[in-house]
Motif scaffolding. Structure first.
Motif, short mmCIF file in Angstrom:
data_model
loop_
_atom_site.label_atom_id
_atom_site.label_comp_id
_atom_site.label_asym_id
_atom_site.label_seq_id
_atom_site.Cartn_x
_atom_site.Cartn_y
_atom_site.Cartn_z
N ARG A 1 -8.41 3.93 13.73
CA ARG A 1 -8.40 4.05 12.25
C ARG A 1 -8.61 2.81 11.27
O ARG A 1 -9.06 2.88 10.25
CB ARG A 1 -7.29 5.02 11.83
N LEU A 2 -7.67 1.86 11.69
CA LEU A 2 -7.79 0.78 11.33
C LEU A 2 -9.16 0.01 11.13
O LEU A 2 -9.62 -0.54 10.06
CB LEU A 2 -6.79 -0.40 11.96
N GLN B 1 -4.68 4.79 16.17
CA GLN B 1 -4.07 3.81 15.24
C GLN B 1 -5.09 2.71 14.92
O GLN B 1 -5.63 2.52 13.71
CB GLN B 1 -2.88 3.44 15.12
N PHE C 1 -2.24 -1.41 7.93
CA PHE C 1 -3.55 -1.71 7.06
C PHE C 1 -2.78 -2.34 5.75
O PHE C 1 -2.29 -1.53 4.69
CB PHE C 1 -3.95 -0.49 6.58
N GLU D 1 -4.98 1.32 -0.49
CA GLU D 1 -3.56 2.08 -0.16
C GLU D 1 -4.00 3.36 0.13
O GLU D 1 -3.49 4.19 1.09
CB GLU D 1 -2.68 1.64 -0.90
N THR E 1 0.72 1.58 5.68
CA THR E 1 0.16 0.77 4.43
C THR E 1 1.43 0.70 3.72
O THR E 1 1.87 1.80 3.13
CB THR E 1 -0.93 1.35 4.03
N ARG F 1 -6.90 5.22 0.75
CA ARG F 1 -7.48 5.08 2.01
C ARG F 1 -6.84 5.12 3.39
O ARG F 1 -6.85 5.84 4.39
CB ARG F 1 -8.79 4.00 1.99
N GLY F 2 -5.90 3.96 3.21
CA GLY F 2 -5.09 3.89 4.50
C GLY F 2 -3.94 5.09 4.63
O GLY F 2 -4.08 5.51 5.65
N LYS F 3 -3.42 5.66 3.76
CA LYS F 3 -2.65 6.75 3.66
C LYS F 3 -3.32 8.02 4.42
O LYS F 3 -2.96 8.57 4.89
CB LYS F 3 -2.14 7.14 2.47
N LEU G 1 -2.56 5.64 8.37
CA LEU G 1 -2.14 4.22 8.77
C LEU G 1 -1.00 4.03 7.98
O LEU G 1 -0.57 4.43 6.93
CB LEU G 1 -3.35 3.32 8.32
N ALA H 1 -11.42 1.66 8.55
CA ALA H 1 -10.71 1.57 7.09
C ALA H 1 -11.17 0.15 6.61
O ALA H 1 -11.78 0.09 5.70
CB ALA H 1 -9.22 1.76 7.15
N SER H 2 -11.22 -0.97 7.70
CA SER H 2 -11.62 -2.14 7.48
C SER H 2 -13.06 -2.04 7.50
O SER H 2 -13.63 -2.80 6.33
CB SER H 2 -11.30 -3.08 8.63
#
Length: 192
Positions: A154-155, A151, A188, A37, A47, A39-41, A45, A158-159
């Motif tokens: 970024r996803l 976006q 995310f 979470e 999340t 990392r997503g923020k 993203l 992050a994945s």
């Protein structure tokens, strides 16, 4: 110990929320949910918020749980997004359905169907048709018209950092349609 999903009546929210999802920490990798979470923020993203909570039911201490923000307007508000559909795959009993084929449109649900315009569903239908049927040059030209590419990048990043194989063509898809931009944005969530 089990997970809990608690829904409060709309007229009696708690801190602006009516949907509370308490997960057993070991089901979400103890601290992994918080790290993902965060990392997503940091990557900007959408999340759901992940926090720890001590749950007591009828004065019985149930222990520490992960409290994961529900699929409600407060999620979008917290990210500064206007109300729009969040498309998610329905709970499928089989994993041989490719969610990104044009015929799979009916395996998706709009989490805010009663609050959003039906024509916004056409954005998802267009994306699925584009993914399955467009020749490469058409796909490359028109994908940025319906998908927020920064976006999406970024996803993907992050994945990859998460070594995530938990989201894919068969499960755990959540996409937000931003009515302000007219584009779909990935959410995310539930990476592993």
């Amino acid at each position: 110990k089990k997970s809990w999903h608690i829904n409060l009546p709309d007229e009696y929210p708690l801190d602006g929320r009516t949907d509370f999802r308490f997960f057993i920490p070991e089901d979400k990798g103890w601290i992994i949910g918080n790290l993902l979470e965060d990392r997503g923020k940091r990557l900007g993203l959408i999340t759901p918020e992940v926090t720890y909570a001590r749950l007591r039911i009828n004065t019985v201490d149930m222990g520490v749980y992960l409290l994961i923000e529900g699929w409600e307007e407060s999620l979008l508000e917290r990210h500064g997004k206007p109300l729009g559909p969040i498309f998610s795959n329905k709970n499928l009993t089989t994993s041989n359905i490719d969610l990104f084929s044009a015929d799979s449109f009916y395996f998706w649900e709009n989490r805010f169907a009663d609050q959003t315009q039906g024509n916004q569903n056409e954005a998802l239908r267009y994306l699925l048709d584009l993914v399955e049927n467009a020749p490469d040059d058409v796909f490359e030209k028109f994908l940025p018209d319906i998908l927020d590419m920064p976006q999406f990048y970024r996803l993907t990043f992050a994945s990859a950092l998460s070594s995530s194989f938990h989201q894919g063509n068969v499960a755990n898809q959540n996409w937000y349609f931003n009515p302000a931009t007219g584009k779909l944005e990935p959410i995310f969530f539930d990476v592993a």
